[in-house]
Design a protein around this motif. Structure first.
Motif: not given
Length: 809
Positions: A423-442
Motif C-alpha cells: 500500500v505504501e508503494k502505491i501512494i505516489p501512483k494515486i496522487i496528483y502532484a503539483k506541476p514544476g518538479a524536475l530531475g530526481p525530485e519529479k
C-alpha cells in the motif's frame, strides 16, 4: 440540353491521341495534387516557429526525447471549458462545487489549527494538503497538461490529441433538465471537432479527454427527460475517442484513473516523508468504515457493515457521514480515522468505486473490497489485488454468513506487514502532484502513469464503421466526372492552378533568404534563452538542495529532542530504580538475618509449607475446573496391557481411553493414522480434550513456578504449541552466559487438533504437550507414565500435588 453533333464528336476523337500526349503529364500532376492544394501550400510555407525548430535540430544534431510522446492540445472555444466554471454559481447543480475550483482544481489549502491537531495528522508545513473535491479531475488534469514537457503546436508530430472539454461540469449543470438541453453542448463539440484538420488524421482515434464523473453519466440510452445523464459517449465522434474517468463501464474506449486525494506534493522528498510517517504510525483499530448508510438501495450492504462495525466495539471505528457535523467533509478527520486503522472497509455506494479507497491508501490503510468491480484501476494498482487488499464476498455479507471482524482477525501479522508495504508503494501512483518538479525530485504520479499509457495503449487503428462510411462519402464526393465537352474548360483551370503553383514556388524562393536571416536571429535568441534556462535550473536545484537540507535539519532537531526526552525518562527511571534497589537491599539484609541459624531454618520451612499449601489449593481449583475421572470400559484391559510397567494409580497403568477430562476422552488413534472412516466426532472431542489439558497445564505451570519448555497459544479446540529447538541458530553470542533463548531463537507452531492439519504435525504437538506435563512431574519428583499418557500423566500430577506428602516433601 445541347444538341448532339456527331461530326464534332468524330473530330475530337481523331485529335484526342495527340492532345493527350501533350497534356497527360500535366493532367496526372494536377489530379494528384489539386485535392491537396491547401496541404501543399502549407508544406511550402511552414510557420516561422516550425521552421526554426526543424533547422535547429538539424544543426545541433540533438536527440528528440519526445519522439512518440508529443501531445497536441485543441484550443477549444471557452464555452466548452472556461465559461462552464466561470458561471459556476449560476447553476444550482454546480453551486456547491464552486469553492473547490481555486488553485487549478486542487481546492483551498488546509491550514494548521489552534491546537496543532492538523499538524499531528498531516504534514501541513509543506503546503501540499488541500480540500480537494472528488469531481475536480478534469480541471486538475488540464492544468497538468499545460505543464507537460512534450507539448507541440504541430499536430502532425503528435501521438495524441487532448480535448480539454469539461464534460463533468456540463452534464451536472443541467442534471434534471430536458435531454435536448443536456446533449446540446456535446453535439456542438462533435461538430467543431469534425471541422478541424487534426480530426481527419485518424478520425478521433488519437483524441482523448478527461472527466471527473463516472462513465455511466455519459451513456444515456433512451431519450426520456427522467433518464440519467447525457448521450455524449454514444455520439459517433466520441465513440472513436478515448475517455479517462474516475470510473468506467468496461467499454473499450474508457479507462479508469484515480480519484483526486487531498495530498498534492511538489517533490519526491515530500512523498517519502509522508510514506515514512504512515509506515510508523501506531494503529489502534483493527478496521474502520467512513461513510453513510444507503437504506433506499435494497442491494446495499452498508447497513450490515455498519452493524458489524458497531458490534465490534473497541476494534472498529465508524465515522458516520449522515450527520449534521459533516465530519466526512473534514480531510483531517477522515485521514486520522484511516491512520488509526489497519483495514478500511470499502463497500459500494451509488457506484462500485469510492474516493474513500484512495484516501485510505494515502493513509497507509489496507482497503477491504466487497465487489471486484471496485478494482478497475489496472494502470495504477497491482494486477493481483490480493497483494494490497482483502476481498470479502458481498453476497456473504448481505446474507449474514460471515463476520468481518473474524476474517480480518485471522490474517497473520506477516501478511498484514506485506500488504501495508505494498500500500505504501502505491501512494505516489494515486496522487496528483503539483506541476514544476524536475530531475530526481519529479514524481511519477497518477498523471505521469496515465498519459504514457494513453499514448502507448494497444487500440485498434481501423476506424469504426461509421467513420468508414463518412470517409467513403468524402471519397465519393472527391471523385468528379468531367464531360468531354467541358474538357477544355477543365484543362484551362488546371493550367491556371499550375501557374499559381509556380508563382507560389517563386515566392517561396524569394522569402527563403529572409527566413534564413530570421532563423539566425532566432537561433541566437534561443541560445541565450537556453543559457538562461540552464541557469534557472541550476538555481532551482540549489534551492531544492537547501530545502532538503532544511528538512533534514528539522528532522534531526526533532530526533535530538526526542532522544533528550527519552534520556530524561531513563534518568528518572534509573533514580526510581535506585531507590527501589536500595529498599530491596535493606529487605534482603533483614531476610538474611532471619535465615541465619536454627531459627532461620525453621522460618524457611514454615514459609515453604505455606507455599506448598497455597500451591495445593490452587491446583485443587484447577482440578475442580477440569475434573479427571477414570472410567472403565469393555476395552480397558486390552488397552492397559499395551503399556508395560506398574503405576501409582493401581496395578496397571491407566490407558488414554479410561481417563476423561470434563467427560471427554482422548484417543491417539486419529493422530497416528487418519483415514476416510475416522469418526469426525471423535477427532473433535480429542481436540477439545487437548484444549482443556493445554489450559490446565498453562495454569499449573505458573502456580508451581515452572517455566514450561514448549509454550502454548490457547484457542480452545484450536490450540497450538510452540517448539523452539529446530530453529535455534547457534552463534558466538549464544556461548556467552548472558545469552537467552528469546534473543536468538525462532519457533514453529504445531496444532493440537486434526481439522485440516497434517497428522504428523498434530501427533508431534501431542508429544510436546506430554513433555510439558512430564516436566511438571519431574519438578514434583516423579517420572512420566508413558509418552502417550497425556490424561493419565496429568491426573497423576494433580494427585501427587494434592497428597499430604507434597506439603512436607
Amino acid at each position: 440540353m445541347k444538341k448532339f453533333n456527331s461530326r464534332k464528336r468524330k473530330v475530337v476523337r481523331k485529335q484526342s491521341p495527340n492532345l493527350l500526349i501533350y497534356i497527360l503529364p500535366t493532367l496526372v500532376f494536377c489530379v494528384l495534387f489539386v485535392p491537396h492544394i491547401n496541404q501543399t501550400v502549407t508544406y511550402l510555407f511552414p510557420s516561422d516557429q516550425e521552421t526554426l525548430n526543424l533547422t535547429l535540430k538539424i544543426k545541433q544534431g540533438e536527440t528528440d526525447t519526445c519522439t512518440g510522446r508529443y501531445v497536441y492540445i485543441h484550443n477549444l472555444p471557452s464555452r466548452f471549458n472556461d465559461d462552464l466554471i466561470e458561471s459556476c454559481e449560476s447553476y444550482a447543480g454546480l453551486r456547491n462545487k464552486c469553492k473547490y475550483l481555486v488553485n487549478s482544481g486542487f481546492g483551498p489549502p488546509i491550514l494548521e489549527d489552534d491546537h496543532n491537531h492538523t499538524t499531528r495528522v498531516l504534514t501541513t508545513e509543506t503546503g501540499s494538503w488541500h480540500s480537494t473535491n472528488q469531481f475536480m479531475l478534469e480541471v486538475i488534469f488540464r492544468e497538468k497538461m499545460r505543464h507537460y514537457e512534450c507539448l507541440t503546436n504541430d499536430s502532425s508530430l503528435s501521438s495524441a490529441v487532448f480535448v480539454p472539454f469539461y464534460a463533468g461540469f456540463d452534464v451536472r449543470r443541467f442534471w434534471v433538465y430536458n435531454v435536448k438541453l443536456r446533449d446540446q453542448l456535446g453535439e456542438d463539440l462533435a461538430q467543431w471537432l469534425r471541422e478541424r484538420p487534426e480530426w481527419k488524421k485518424m478520425y478521433g482515434q488519437d483524441h482523448f479527454f478527461v472527466t471527473g464523473r463516472v462513465g455511466r453519466d455519459f451513456r444515456r440510452v433512451p431519450d426520456l427527460d427522467s433518464d440519467w445523464g447525457n448521450n455524449l459517449m454514444r455520439l459517433p465522434e466520441f465513440e472513436n475517442m478515448t475517455m479517462l474517468s474516475i470510473e468506467t463501464n468496461s467499454c473499450s474506449n474508457e479507462f479508469a484513473v484515480p480519484y483526486p486525494t487531498y495530498f498534492h506534493p511538489k517533490t519526491r522528498t515530500e512523498v517519502e516523508t509522508w510514506q515514512m510517517q504512515v509506515g510508523t504510525v501506531q494503529r489502534r483499530y483493527l478496521f474502520s468504515f467512513v461513510g453513510a448508510p444507503r437504506p433506499e438501495m435494497e442491494e446495499s450492504i452498508r447497513g450490515e457493515v455498519i452493524k458489524q462495525c458497531l458490534a465490534s466495539q473497541e476494534r472498529c471505528m465508524f465515522l458516520n457521514c449522515d450527520t449534521p457535523s459533516k465530519d466526512c467533509g473534514n480531510p483531517v478527520k477522515v485521514v486520522e480515522v484511516f491512520q488509526d486503522s489497519i483495514f478500511c472497509l470499502q463497500p459500494s455506494g451509488d457506484t462500485p468505486t469510492r474516493r474513500s479507497t484512495f484516501d485510505s491508501v494515502l493513509a497507509g490503510c489496507i482497503p477491504v473490497f466487497f465487489s471486484l468491480d471496485s478494482v478497475q484501476y489496472k494502470w495504477h494498482f497491482p494486477v493481483d489485488h490480493t497483494k494490497y487488499s482483502v476481498y470479502i464476498s458481498e453476497e456473504d455479507v448481505r446474507d449474514g454468513k460471515v463476520s468481518i471482524e473474524k476474517i480480518l482477525s485471522m490474517i497473520s501479522e506477516e501478511e498484514i506487514l506485506s500488504m501495508r508495504n505494498e500500500v505504501e508503494k502505491i501512494i505516489p501512483k494515486i496522487i496528483y502532484a503539483k506541476p514544476g518538479a524536475l530531475g530526481p525530485e519529479k514524481i511519477e504520479d497518477a498523471f505521469e502513469i496515465a498519459l504514457p499509457r494513453q499514448l502507448l495503449m494497444e487500440r485498434e487503428t481501423e476506424p469504426s464503421s461509421s467513420t468508414k462510411l463518412r470517409r467513403g462519402d468524402r471519397e465519393e464526393e472527391d471523385v468528379k466526372v468531367i464531360e468531354w465537352e467541358e474538357f477544355d474548360n477543365e484543362l484551362t483551370r488546371l493550367w491556371s492552378l499550375s501557374s499559381a503553383l509556380k508563382l507560389a514556388t517563386e515566392k517561396k524562393l524569394t522569402l527563403q533568404p529572409k527566413l534564413e536571416s530570421l532563423i539566425q536571429v532566432s537561433a541566437e535568441s534561443l541560445r541565450r534563452t537556453n543559457e538562461l534556462e540552464e541557469m534557472r535550473q541550476r538555481l532551482e536545484a540549489k534551492k531544492l538542495m537547501v530545502d532538503k537540507t532544511s528538512v533534514t535539519c528539522k528532522v534531526t532537531e526533532q530526533d535530538v529532542k526526542k532522544k533528550e526526552d527519552d534520556l530524561s525518562a531513563e534518568v528518572r527511571s534509573l533514580l526510581v530504580g535506585g531507590t527501589t534497589l536500595s529498599i530491596a537491599k535493606t529487605k534482603l539484609q533483614e531476610s538474611n538475618c532471619q535465615l541465619e541459624g536454627e531459627s532461620g531454618y525453621s522460618h524457611l520451612k514454615t514459609v515453604t509449607n505455606k507455599l506448598r499449601k497455597r500451591q495445593q489449593y490452587m491446583v485443587s481449583q484447577v482440578s475442580f475446573i477440569y475434573p479427571l475421572k477414570i472410567e472403565a470400559g469393555p476395552s480397558q484391559d486390552q488397552e492397559l496391557e499395551s503399556f508395560p510397567g506398574g503405576s501409582r494409580l493401581g496395578t496397571k497403568p491407566v490407558s488414554q481411553g479410561s481417563v476423561r477430562i470434563l467427560g471427554l476422552p482422548f484417543s491417539m488413534a486419529p493422530f497416528t493414522k487418519m483415514s476416510f472412516f475416522t469418526d469426525k466426532k471423535e477427532v473433535q472431542k480429542s481436540a477439545t480434550a487437548l484444549g482443556y489439558v493445554a489450559h490446565a497445564v498453562s495454569l499449573l505451570a505458573p502456580y508451581l513456578g515452572v517455566p514450561i519448555r514448549y509454550p502454548l497459544r490457547l484457542g480452545g479446540s484450536k490450540t497450538y504449541i510452540r517448539d523452539y529447538a529446530p530453529y535455534i541458530e547457534p552463534s558466538a553470542s549464544d556461548m556467552s552466559p548472558v545469552s537467552t533463548l528469546s534473543e536468538n531463537a525462532k519457533f514453529v507452531e504445531f496444532p493440537l487438533f486434526l481439522d485440516g492439519q497434517d497428522t504428523t504435525r498434530a501427533a508431534y504437538a501431542v508429544f510436546l504437550l506430554n513433555k510439558n506435563i512430564e516436566q511438571l512431574l519431574n519438578f514434583v519428583g516423579e517420572s512420566s507414565l508413558g509418552p502417550r499418557q497425556v490424561l493419565a500423566n496429568l491426573k497423576e500430577l494433580i494427585r501427587i500435588i494434592q497428597s499430604p506428602d507434597f506439603i512436607y516433601s
